[in-house]
Design an enzyme around this catalytic site. Structure first.
Site, PDB file in Angstrom:
ATOM      1  N   GLU A 133       0.844  -1.186   0.000  1.00 38.48           N
ATOM      2  CA  GLU A 133       0.000   0.000   0.000  1.00 38.48           C
ATOM      3  C   GLU A 133       0.884   1.244   0.000  1.00 38.48           C
ATOM      4  O   GLU A 133       1.815   1.349   0.790  1.00 38.48           O
ATOM      5  CB  GLU A 133      -0.853  -0.049   1.262  1.00 38.48           C
ATOM      6  CG  GLU A 133      -1.832   1.061   1.471  1.00 38.48           C
ATOM      7  CD  GLU A 133      -2.688   0.732   2.689  1.00 38.48           C
ATOM      8  OE1 GLU A 133      -3.507  -0.209   2.590  1.00 38.48           O
ATOM      9  OE2 GLU A 133      -2.507   1.365   3.726  1.00 38.48           O
ATOM     10  N   ASP A 135       0.216   5.452  -0.082  1.00 39.56           N
ATOM     11  CA  ASP A 135      -0.918   6.353  -0.054  1.00 39.56           C
ATOM     12  C   ASP A 135      -0.552   7.779   0.345  1.00 39.56           C
ATOM     13  O   ASP A 135       0.421   8.021   1.043  1.00 39.56           O
ATOM     14  CB  ASP A 135      -2.009   5.829   0.876  1.00 39.56           C
ATOM     15  CG  ASP A 135      -1.484   5.524   2.270  1.00 39.56           C
ATOM     16  OD1 ASP A 135      -1.254   4.344   2.547  1.00 39.56           O
ATOM     17  OD2 ASP A 135      -1.291   6.458   3.062  1.00 39.56           O
ATOM     18  N   GLU A 137      -2.803  10.969   2.007  1.00 39.28           N
ATOM     19  CA  GLU A 137      -4.067  11.334   2.626  1.00 39.28           C
ATOM     20  C   GLU A 137      -4.066  12.836   2.902  1.00 39.28           C
ATOM     21  O   GLU A 137      -3.126  13.347   3.491  1.00 39.28           O
ATOM     22  CB  GLU A 137      -4.264  10.599   3.950  1.00 39.28           C
ATOM     23  CG  GLU A 137      -4.255   9.097   3.819  1.00 39.28           C
ATOM     24  CD  GLU A 137      -4.280   8.430   5.178  1.00 39.28           C
ATOM     25  OE1 GLU A 137      -4.981   7.421   5.295  1.00 39.28           O
ATOM     26  OE2 GLU A 137      -3.605   8.927   6.097  1.00 39.28           O
TER      27      GLU A 137
END
Length: 306
Positions: A133, A135, A137
């Site tokens: 993962e 990412d 945000e």
């Protein structure tokens, strides 16, 4: 952080990193994505060049890419929910299983998240307990407060590699480009973070599980803003976030011609490293590598590796 620092302009000498492109998809949302949930709350407009997600008290909305990728560079321009977006989460991420986003976003060991209003995420993730993962945000703000960009990397199921930054602009006023290349993370072409391949010292690296691109907008008022103390103001509904100029440059899956090296070993040049230092010096507000309370026995091994 003072507003004079929050809106400080990046130095002009930065040169963008040249990229090797294995394959290219220059986005048309009609062609590139499936609308996966939201019962009409996802809109594709402008002949496929603009996509909007909306959230009301009944449901959020989301989409996923039709193509899976092993390696590459992913770009999306986002314009986040304006005004008081407390409790909402806007997400742009890459994953095999979209349900991972909801599991991931409810982790309880992230530092300094309780006072933020909203989250926008660029995440690359694969399926299962050993998932990968990557990412970004975007933690929203009450009007006038800086937006926080929260980044994390999971490899073979291990995460807890959070770094957070203030953005130097208001991400709800205009579109800005957020990018992940397997090593660096970028905001408007400016590198803010690297996560290098350190498998030689036993640190797993996300490079062998195919991923899809996802976007979503949903309610997380139980934790997203000040630990859930500030609830979503439903008098402001519908909340709307906009996406455009999606590009995926890399190795689509399955493909017998995928070559990892062009993507796995991309490095920042001298100008890029200067820009990275500038971003981290002026805008980084949390770094797991320096959190001695969280890691009293010493930071994870990738923190000291060069």
């Amino acid at each position: 952080m003072a507003s004079s620092v929050f809106f400080r302009k990046p130095p002009s000498y930065f040169l963008l990193l040249a990229l090797l492109i294995t394959s290219s998809a220059a986005g048309n949302f009609h062609q590139d994505v499936y609308i996966t949930w939201g019962n009409g709350r996802t809109k594709i407009l402008d002949n496929g060049h603009l996509l909007t997600l909306s959230l009301d008290k009944y449901s959020g909305s989301g989409f996923q890419s039709k193509t899976q990728y092993l390696y590459g560079k992913f770009d999306m321009q986002l314009k986040l929910v304006p005004g008081n977006s407390a409790g909402t989460v806007t997400a742009f991420y890459v994953s095999i299983n979209a349900d991972l986003i909801f599991n991931f976003m409810h982790i309880d060991n992230i530092i300094d998240l309780r006072w933020h209003n909203a989250i926008a995420l660029l995440q690359l993730s694969s399926q299962g307990a050993m998932h990968d993962e990557i990412d970004l945000e975007f933690l929203g703000n009450l009007s006038g407060d800086p937006c926080v960009l929260h980044t994390n990397v999971y490899s073979q199921g291990k995460g807890n590699r959070e770094q957070q930054f203030y953005l130097w602009f208001d991400p709800s006023k205009h579109f800005h480009t957020y990018s992940v290349l397997w090593n660096p993370f970028y905001v408007d072409g400016i590198p803010i973070r690297e996560f290098k391949d350190k498998e030689s010292i036993g640190v797993a690296y996300p490079k062998s599980q195919a991923m899809r691109v996802y976007g979503s907008l949903w309610d997380a008022e139980d934790w997203a803003t000040r630990g859930g103390l500030v609830k979503t103001d439903w008098s402001k509904e519908p909340f709307v976030a906009a996406f455009r100029n999606y590009t995926a440059n890399g190795c689509s899956w399955p493909s017998s011609s995928c070559k990892a090296d062009a993507w796995m070993w991309q490095q920042l040049d001298g100008a890029g490293l200067n820009k990275l230092r500038w971003a981290q010096k002026n805008y980084m507000i949390y770094n797991y590598c320096t959190d001695t309370k969280r890691f009293p026995q010493g930071p994870p091994p990738e923190c000291s590796a060069r």
